[in-house]
Design an enzyme around this catalytic site. Structure first.
Site, PDB file in Angstrom:
ATOM      1  CG  LEU A   1      -2.339  -8.346  -6.664  1.00 31.09           C
ATOM      2  CD1 LEU A   1      -1.406  -9.331  -5.966  1.00 31.09           C
ATOM      3  CD2 LEU A   1      -1.673  -7.785  -7.912  1.00 31.09           C
TER       4      LEU A   1
ATOM      5  CG  HIS B   1       1.447  -2.015 -15.516  1.00 27.99           C
ATOM      6  ND1 HIS B   1       1.041  -3.238 -15.031  1.00 27.99           N
ATOM      7  CD2 HIS B   1       2.495  -2.262 -16.336  1.00 27.99           C
ATOM      8  CE1 HIS B   1       1.802  -4.186 -15.548  1.00 27.99           C
ATOM      9  NE2 HIS B   1       2.694  -3.624 -16.341  1.00 27.99           N
TER      10      HIS B   1
ATOM     11  N   GLY C   1       0.772  -1.231   0.000  1.00 26.30           N
ATOM     12  CA  GLY C   1       0.000   0.000   0.000  1.00 26.30           C
ATOM     13  C   GLY C   1       0.804   1.283   0.000  1.00 26.30           C
ATOM     14  CB  SER C   2       4.264   2.272  -0.883  1.00 27.15           C
ATOM     15  OG  SER C   2       4.441   1.932  -2.234  1.00 27.15           O
ATOM     16  CG  ASN C   3       1.711   3.320  -5.845  1.00 21.74           C
ATOM     17  OD1 ASN C   3       2.112   4.368  -6.342  1.00 21.74           O
ATOM     18  ND2 ASN C   3       2.275   2.144  -6.082  1.00 21.74           N
TER      19      ASN C   3
ATOM     20  CD  GLU D   1       4.672   1.822  -9.159  1.00 23.90           C
ATOM     21  OE1 GLU D   1       3.531   1.615  -8.736  1.00 23.90           O
ATOM     22  OE2 GLU D   1       5.543   0.918  -9.191  1.00 23.90           O
TER      23      GLU D   1
HETATM   24  C1  GRF Z   1       3.122  -1.180  -7.529  1.00 26.47           C
HETATM   25  O1  GRF Z   1       4.316  -1.442  -8.204  1.00 26.47           O
HETATM   26  C2  GRF Z   1       1.982  -1.001  -8.514  1.00 26.47           C
HETATM   27  O2  GRF Z   1       2.380  -0.402  -9.700  1.00 26.47           O
HETATM   28  C3  GRF Z   1       1.590  -2.403  -8.777  1.00 26.47           C
HETATM   29  O3  GRF Z   1       1.700  -3.060  -7.537  1.00 26.47           O
HETATM   30  C4  GRF Z   1       2.669  -2.387  -6.738  1.00 26.47           C
HETATM   31  C5  GRF Z   1       1.995  -2.025  -5.468  1.00 26.47           C
HETATM   32  O4  GRF Z   1       2.881  -1.444  -4.556  1.00 26.47           O
HETATM   33  N1  GRF Z   1       0.347  -2.453  -9.482  1.00 26.47           N
HETATM   34  P1  GRF Z   1       2.306  -0.761  -3.257  1.00 26.47           P
HETATM   35  O5  GRF Z   1       1.378  -1.777  -2.596  1.00 26.47           O
HETATM   36  O6  GRF Z   1       1.569   0.472  -3.679  1.00 26.47           O
HETATM   37  O7  GRF Z   1       3.497  -0.456  -2.400  1.00 26.47           O
END
Ligand code: GRF
Length: 203
Positions: A85, A104, A11-13, A174
């Site tokens: 996912l 992505h 969940g870093s994004n 990202e």
């Molecule tokens: C990221 O690389 C995103 O692009 C992909 O899954 C990863 C998730 O990373 N779809 P996080 O959970 O946001 O750290």
């Protein structure tokens, strides 16, 4: 704009989006975090931002009407997939046409599609010998990684990169590009014309 974030992992994004949401002048609020896993790191992160979390049941993951019920309960207006996912049911894609973003960790349409997630993507990139990877934010349609592209940013692939090292470099980009894309959506500045998405100037 009332945003829901869907995440299956760390969940870093999601956190980058939540952190941006609480800074002054950001045109969206994160009103809900959705996950399919009780052990997802995003649950703890959402708690730190006082964002409610819904862990979906198997039915809510697979059934469009059941997922739409959850989204309606929180008056969700747009969705950001951040390492989610599971496939989004087609009814949800249709109800939120051009209102669902996905990120992505490569330059689509290369290195995307079914099974291309997490380190699989970066391993394929490293093994292919390409010099550049990157990040793609796109609108979600009924396929895997096939929707119209909103933003892309390149990231270099260094000769001795391992998939893990490349993943970390890509992830930093990202976080920046995803907050930008969600802001543009919230500001109504994404104009979709078939496969092409034009970013409109600010009024
Ligand atoms: C990221 O690389 C995103 O692009 C992909 O899954 C990863 C998730 O990373 N779809 P996080 O959970 O946001 O750290």
């Amino acid at each position: 704009m009332r945003l829901a974030i869907f995440a299956s992992g760390g969940g870093s994004n999601a956190e980058a989006l939540m952190a941006m949401a609480i800074t002054r002048g950001t045109p969206y609020d994160v009103v809900l975090c959705i996950t399919n896993r009780t052990d997802a790191g995003v649950i703890e992160r959402a708690g730190r931002y006082d964002v409610p979390v819904e862990v979906l049941t198997a039915e809510q993951i697979a059934s469009g009407p059941a997922m739409l019920d959850v989204l309606k309960r929180y008056d969700v207006e747009a969705i950001a997939l951040a390492g989610y996912l599971k496939m989004i049911p087609v009814e949800v894609v249709q109800a939120f046409r051009h209102r669902i973003l996905n990120i992505h960790p490569a330059l689509l349409p290369s290195f995307g599609g079914h099974g291309m997630y997490g380190l699989n993507v970066h391993r394929a990139v490293v093994d292919s010998g390409v010099r550049w990877s990157g990040v793609t934010v796109h609108l979600v349609d009924e396929g895997y990684d096939t929707g119209p592209i909103v933003l892309q940013e390149v990231v270099p692939v260094e000769p001795d990169d391992s998939p893990e090292v490349l993943a970390a470099r890509v992830l930093r980009t990202e976080h920046m590009i995803y907050t930008t894309a969600v802001r543009l959506l919230a500001e109504g500045r994404l104009k979709v014309d078939g496969r092409k998405v034009r970013v409109l100037e600010r009024d």
